[in-house]
Design an enzyme around this catalytic site. Structure first.
Site, PDB file in Angstrom:
ATOM      1  N   CYS A  61       0.819  -1.206   0.000  1.00  0.00           N
ATOM      2  CA  CYS A  61       0.000   0.000   0.000  1.00  0.00           C
ATOM      3  C   CYS A  61       0.854   1.258   0.000  1.00  0.00           C
ATOM      4  CB  CYS A  61      -0.895   0.000   1.224  1.00  0.00           C
ATOM      5  SG  CYS A  61       0.071  -0.248   2.716  1.00  0.00           S
TER       6      CYS A  61
ATOM      7  N   CYS B 176      -0.965  -4.751   8.024  1.00  0.00           N
ATOM      8  CA  CYS B 176      -0.763  -3.523   8.786  1.00  0.00           C
ATOM      9  C   CYS B 176      -0.149  -3.848  10.150  1.00  0.00           C
ATOM     10  CB  CYS B 176      -2.081  -2.770   8.966  1.00  0.00           C
ATOM     11  SG  CYS B 176      -3.135  -2.799   7.504  1.00  0.00           S
TER      12      CYS B 176
END
Ligand code: FES
Lengths: 137, 222
Positions: A37, A107
């Protein structure tokens, strides 16, 4: 996407945002990124040289809410732990605590990597436990 | 007979996207052959041909069609093609969302200097956004961002040139069945694609801030 209350809480009130003096001997800095990302995270720790206890931790994350929550939580968790205890923190613990959905696991991985990178940096600066540092890599 | 094209992973016996079009596992592909194969296979799977078949067969043809479309779209785009090939080769691109990942898998994949740059630029972007939200502009900061934009665009261009060279090197290694050279290219390409995705994300952010008209500009992917 629905976020758990804990993620929203950390997102709205992130703990320990900021920075420590990178050049200080007692500070370890971990800068990591997730290519998926493009998000980046910086996590810093200040370690007591006598006790090896992490006395302070700060982070700055440019990324999604889950990454911010993961790093915020990571700073809370490492504080008060010794360096080797902090090495034990796993991204799966973060996933559980924040109830992250599968697409957000990376994440939490970022936060684990950041802790390890910060500790690695501190060890390198202080030439601490070569063997331990190698094992951690 | 239904199972042979269902998955896109490389495990034994499963057909890859390359197999579907009878293409070699190379990165420079015969796009005309890809197009022809796509239309031919699409016709074979046309719903009209299945109109009177059983529900199970209809469902199968539908699944095959969507698989075919994925395969075509992936192979058509050279970067997606590269990412797919690396995945087939066991490099597990874009797949960190797994509980049992190998913690070392990703280490040092992105060079530290790029990370520093990305971080610094994000700091500037944040400042710029804060300014803009207050209805202010900071010409010096804007200038910095514009220079960064030019610089990152140039980095992307030269990266794409490197990538093209890597494709040729991979194909040559395939022809020569040279595993050492193949591995070398695989590692190089993984690093390039990672770099590329950083640069692209960053450019998107910079473009967003520099063209900010109000209301938008905040990073949306909470
Ligand atoms: S989506 Fe990138 S770190 Fe969460």
């Amino acid at each position: 996407m629905a976020y758990s209350d804990k993620v929203i809480d950390h997102y709205n009130n992130p703990r320990n945002v900021g920075q420590l003096d990178k050049s200080s001997e007692s500070v370890g800095t971990g800068l990591v990124g997730a290519p998926e990302c493009g998000d980046v995270m910086r996590l810093q720790i200040r370690v007591n040289p006598e006790t090896q206890v992490i006395e302070e931790a700060k982070f700055k994350t440019f990324g999604c809410g889950s990454a911010i929550a993961s790093s915020s939580l990571a700073t809370e968790w490492v504080k008060g732990k010794t360096v080797s205890e902090a090495m034990e923190i796993k991204n799966t613990d973060i996933v559980k605590e924040l109830s992250l959905p599968p697409v957000k696991i990376h994440c939490s991985v970022l936060a684990e990597d950041a802790i390890r990178a910060a500790i690695g940096d501190w060890k390198k600066k202080n030439a601490v436990g070569e063997a331990a540092a190698v094992a951690a890599n | 007979m239904q199972s042979h094209v269902q998955n896109s992973t490389a495990s034994d016996g499963e057909q890859t996207y390359f197999d579907m079009f009878s293409l070699p596992r190379k990165l420079t592909i015969d796009t005309a052959a890809l197009e022809r194969g796509f239309y031919k296979l699409s016709r074979q799977l046309h719903p009209d041909l299945y109109a009177r078949k059983s529900a199970a067969e209809q469902a199968w043809s539908l699944r095959q069609s969507s698989l075919l479309n994925d395969a075509y779209r992936t192979l058509k785009d050279p970067v997606a093609r590269t990412a797919y090939l690396l995945k087939l080769e066991g490099m597990r691109m874009e797949d960190e969302n797994t509980e049992n990942r190998d913690p070392r898998a990703k280490q040092n994949r992105v060079p530290a200097d790029l990370l520093e740059e990305v971080f610094e630029l994000n700091m500037q972007l944040e400042e710029m956004r804060a300014n803009l939200k207050m209805g202010e502009d900071d010409p010096a900061l804007r200038g910095d961002l514009e220079r960064a934009q030019v610089q990152f665009k140039a980095m992307l261009t030269s990266l794409d040139e490197d990538l093209r060279r890597a494709w040729a090197a991979w194909d040559a290694a395939m022809d020569a069945s040279d595993d050492a050279a193949k591995n070398e290219q695989k590692d190089a390409m993984v690093a390039m694609l990672d770099r590329r995705s950083y640069l692209r994300n960053l450019l998107r952010e910079v473009d967003g801030v520099l063209t900010w008209q109000g209301a938008v500009g905040e990073k949306a992917n909470i």
